[in-house]
Design a protein around this motif. Structure first.
Motif, PDB file in Angstrom:
ATOM      1  N   ALA A 134       0.832  -1.202   0.000  1.00 19.02           N
ATOM      2  CA  ALA A 134       0.000   0.000   0.000  1.00 19.02           C
ATOM      3  C   ALA A 134       0.863   1.248   0.000  1.00 19.02           C
ATOM      4  N   TYR A 135       1.873   1.255   0.849  1.00 21.45           N
ATOM      5  CA  TYR A 135       2.768   2.404   0.962  1.00 21.45           C
ATOM      6  C   TYR A 135       3.445   2.706  -0.376  1.00 21.45           C
ATOM      7  N   SER A 136       3.834   1.673  -1.096  1.00 20.76           N
ATOM      8  CA  SER A 136       4.550   1.848  -2.361  1.00 20.76           C
ATOM      9  C   SER A 136       3.692   2.525  -3.431  1.00 20.76           C
ATOM     10  N   ALA A 137       2.362   2.420  -3.287  1.00 22.74           N
ATOM     11  CA  ALA A 137       1.465   3.004  -4.290  1.00 22.74           C
ATOM     12  C   ALA A 137       0.994   4.408  -3.937  1.00 22.74           C
ATOM     13  N   MET A 138       1.242   4.854  -2.729  1.00 21.32           N
ATOM     14  CA  MET A 138       0.617   6.084  -2.236  1.00 21.32           C
ATOM     15  C   MET A 138       1.015   7.335  -2.997  1.00 21.32           C
ATOM     16  N   LEU A 139       2.280   7.471  -3.309  1.00 25.73           N
ATOM     17  CA  LEU A 139       2.720   8.701  -3.962  1.00 25.73           C
ATOM     18  C   LEU A 139       2.108   8.821  -5.352  1.00 25.73           C
ATOM     19  N   ALA A 140       2.047   7.722  -6.098  1.00 30.52           N
ATOM     20  CA  ALA A 140       1.438   7.765  -7.434  1.00 30.52           C
ATOM     21  C   ALA A 140      -0.043   8.128  -7.336  1.00 30.52           C
ATOM     22  N   VAL A 141      -0.740   7.569  -6.346  1.00 28.16           N
ATOM     23  CA  VAL A 141      -2.160   7.899  -6.154  1.00 28.16           C
ATOM     24  C   VAL A 141      -2.313   9.365  -5.758  1.00 28.16           C
ATOM     25  N   ARG A 142      -1.433   9.835  -4.917  1.00 25.98           N
ATOM     26  CA  ARG A 142      -1.458  11.246  -4.503  1.00 25.98           C
ATOM     27  C   ARG A 142      -1.289  12.169  -5.712  1.00 25.98           C
ATOM     28  N   GLU A 143      -0.336  11.863  -6.567  1.00 23.26           N
ATOM     29  CA  GLU A 143      -0.046  12.746  -7.699  1.00 23.26           C
ATOM     30  C   GLU A 143      -1.153  12.723  -8.746  1.00 23.26           C
ATOM     31  N   LEU A 144      -1.865  11.609  -8.854  1.00 24.75           N
ATOM     32  CA  LEU A 144      -2.941  11.514  -9.840  1.00 24.75           C
ATOM     33  C   LEU A 144      -4.256  12.099  -9.329  1.00 24.75           C
ATOM     34  N   THR A 145      -4.530  11.945  -8.036  1.00 23.30           N
ATOM     35  CA  THR A 145      -5.819  12.390  -7.503  1.00 23.30           C
ATOM     36  C   THR A 145      -5.771  13.776  -6.871  1.00 23.30           C
ATOM     37  N   LYS A 146      -4.569  14.235  -6.484  1.00 28.62           N
ATOM     38  CA  LYS A 146      -4.404  15.537  -5.812  1.00 28.62           C
ATOM     39  C   LYS A 146      -5.247  15.612  -4.531  1.00 28.62           C
ATOM     40  N   THR A 147      -5.339  14.506  -3.810  1.00 27.86           N
ATOM     41  CA  THR A 147      -6.098  14.465  -2.564  1.00 27.86           C
ATOM     42  C   THR A 147      -5.173  14.055  -1.414  1.00 27.86           C
ATOM     43  N   ASP A 148      -5.705  14.137  -0.180  1.00 33.67           N
ATOM     44  CA  ASP A 148      -4.941  13.730   0.998  1.00 33.67           C
ATOM     45  C   ASP A 148      -5.215  12.286   1.409  1.00 33.67           C
ATOM     46  N   ALA A 149      -6.071  11.579   0.674  1.00 34.26           N
ATOM     47  CA  ALA A 149      -6.568  10.277   1.129  1.00 34.26           C
ATOM     48  C   ALA A 149      -5.832   9.044   0.599  1.00 34.26           C
ATOM     49  N   PRO A 150      -4.771   9.144  -0.188  1.00 34.85           N
ATOM     50  CA  PRO A 150      -4.131   7.921  -0.694  1.00 34.85           C
ATOM     51  C   PRO A 150      -3.698   6.935   0.384  1.00 34.85           C
ATOM     52  N   GLU A 151      -3.275   7.444   1.538  1.00 31.06           N
ATOM     53  CA  GLU A 151      -2.844   6.540   2.620  1.00 31.06           C
ATOM     54  C   GLU A 151      -3.964   5.585   2.999  1.00 31.06           C
ATOM     55  N   GLN A 152      -5.127   6.112   3.335  1.00 28.02           N
ATOM     56  CA  GLN A 152      -6.204   5.234   3.767  1.00 28.02           C
ATOM     57  C   GLN A 152      -6.781   4.436   2.601  1.00 28.02           C
ATOM     58  N   PHE A 153      -6.815   5.021   1.410  1.00 24.78           N
ATOM     59  CA  PHE A 153      -7.337   4.308   0.246  1.00 24.78           C
ATOM     60  C   PHE A 153      -6.484   3.082  -0.060  1.00 24.78           C
ATOM     61  N   CYS A 154      -5.185   3.260  -0.135  1.00 21.46           N
ATOM     62  CA  CYS A 154      -4.292   2.162  -0.491  1.00 21.46           C
ATOM     63  C   CYS A 154      -4.258   1.090   0.598  1.00 21.46           C
ATOM     64  N   ILE A 155      -4.304   1.498   1.859  1.00 19.40           N
ATOM     65  CA  ILE A 155      -4.338   0.521   2.939  1.00 19.40           C
ATOM     66  C   ILE A 155      -5.628  -0.297   2.875  1.00 19.40           C
ATOM     67  N   GLY A 156      -6.750   0.356   2.648  1.00 23.51           N
ATOM     68  CA  GLY A 156      -8.018  -0.358   2.537  1.00 23.51           C
ATOM     69  C   GLY A 156      -8.010  -1.378   1.421  1.00 23.51           C
ATOM     70  N   VAL A 157      -7.445  -1.006   0.277  1.00 26.66           N
ATOM     71  CA  VAL A 157      -7.345  -1.939  -0.842  1.00 26.66           C
ATOM     72  C   VAL A 157      -6.435  -3.105  -0.478  1.00 26.66           C
ATOM     73  N   ALA A 158      -5.278  -2.799   0.091  1.00 28.14           N
ATOM     74  CA  ALA A 158      -4.295  -3.839   0.410  1.00 28.14           C
ATOM     75  C   ALA A 158      -4.843  -4.858   1.401  1.00 28.14           C
ATOM     76  N   LEU A 159      -5.638  -4.405   2.365  1.00 27.39           N
ATOM     77  CA  LEU A 159      -6.163  -5.305   3.388  1.00 27.39           C
ATOM     78  C   LEU A 159      -7.446  -6.003   2.959  1.00 27.39           C
ATOM     79  N   SER A 160      -7.825  -5.825   1.691  1.00 27.94           N
ATOM     80  CA  SER A 160      -9.034  -6.460   1.152  1.00 27.94           C
ATOM     81  C   SER A 160      -8.727  -7.468   0.054  1.00 27.94           C
ATOM     82  N   GLN A 161      -7.453  -7.616  -0.303  1.00 27.32           N
ATOM     83  CA  GLN A 161      -7.074  -8.451  -1.433  1.00 27.32           C
ATOM     84  C   GLN A 161      -6.498  -9.790  -0.980  1.00 27.32           C
ATOM     85  N   GLY A 162      -6.479 -10.743  -1.918  1.00 24.64           N
ATOM     86  CA  GLY A 162      -5.798 -12.011  -1.681  1.00 24.64           C
ATOM     87  C   GLY A 162      -6.345 -12.818  -0.528  1.00 24.64           C
TER      88      GLY A 162
END
Length: 208
Positions: free
Chosen positions: A113-141
């Motif tokens: 999740a951490y590895s994806a946060m900066l790319a999500v931040r730069e594309l969405t221009k929001t403050d929420a990539p941390e929680q978004f990416c963690i939520g996705v990571a803890l829902s997969q596999g």
């Protein structure tokens, strides 16, 4: 766990995303603990939260609540941003991370999740990539993510903060150097929630 200025610089991707510090620290703490219950500083338990550890396993985590799809995040579709092997579409649900319960077995998921946060931040221009990416990571596999069931409340609105923050500062001024058991005992005497009279005194505020 003390964090140096250099560590903060690194954890925040060179100050490009401040909330990366929170995510990186969760990973570091899980190197020292079997399971972790994390709360933002504007959340607090009003009873013993330790039963929450029973809700955490190598396949089960919890977060504060599911907020649904973020309206700006579909911009991620087709951009090739991945959490682990999963390509983000932006249609995934957003989980709020003010409260988080996670097992050491999922430290790798948090790293993905951490590895994806900066790319999500730069594309969405929001403050929420941390929680978004963690939520996705803890829902997969095969992992399951649910809402917490802890005796925890918060003071995370402007009106609540205006009432609670001076009381919190007063508490640590008086008892900040006391042993932790003494701080816990003293904290039981403090009220951070507002009475109807407190709400009436704040009636001129546009946001409670």
């Amino acid at each position: 766990m003390a964090i140096t200025a250099d560590q903060k610089e690194l954890m925040s991707f060179g100050r490009r995303y401040h909330f990366g510090i929170k995510a990186a620290c969760l990973i570091e703490i899980l190197k020292r603990a079997d399971r972790l219950i994390f709360m933002d500083a504007d959340h607090y338990p009003y009873a013993d939260p330790s039963k929450g550890f029973r809700q955490i396993s190598p396949t089960r985590s919890f977060m504060r609540k599911c907020e649904g799809q973020h309206r700006l995040y579909p911009v991620l579709s087709g951009k090739g941003v991945k959490v682990g092997h999963y390509a983000l579409t932006g249609h995934e649900p957003m989980w709020q991370s003010g409260i988080l319960g996670v097992h050491r077995a999922n430290a790798g998921a948090l790293t993905e999740a951490y590895s994806a946060m900066l790319a999500v931040r730069e594309l969405t221009k929001t403050d929420a990539p941390e929680q978004f990416c963690i939520g996705v990571a803890l829902s997969q596999g095969g992992l399951a993510l649910s809402r917490h069931h802890l005796p925890v409340t918060d003071y995370n609105t402007r009106g609540k903060k205006a009432f609670a923050s001076p009381r919190v500062l007063q508490f640590f001024k008086m008892y900040g150097n006391a042993p932790i058991p003494e701080q816990i005992r003293r904290a039981g005497w403090y009220r951070l929630w507002r009475t109807p009279a407190d709400l009436w005194r704040q009636r001129d505020r546009w946001s409670l």
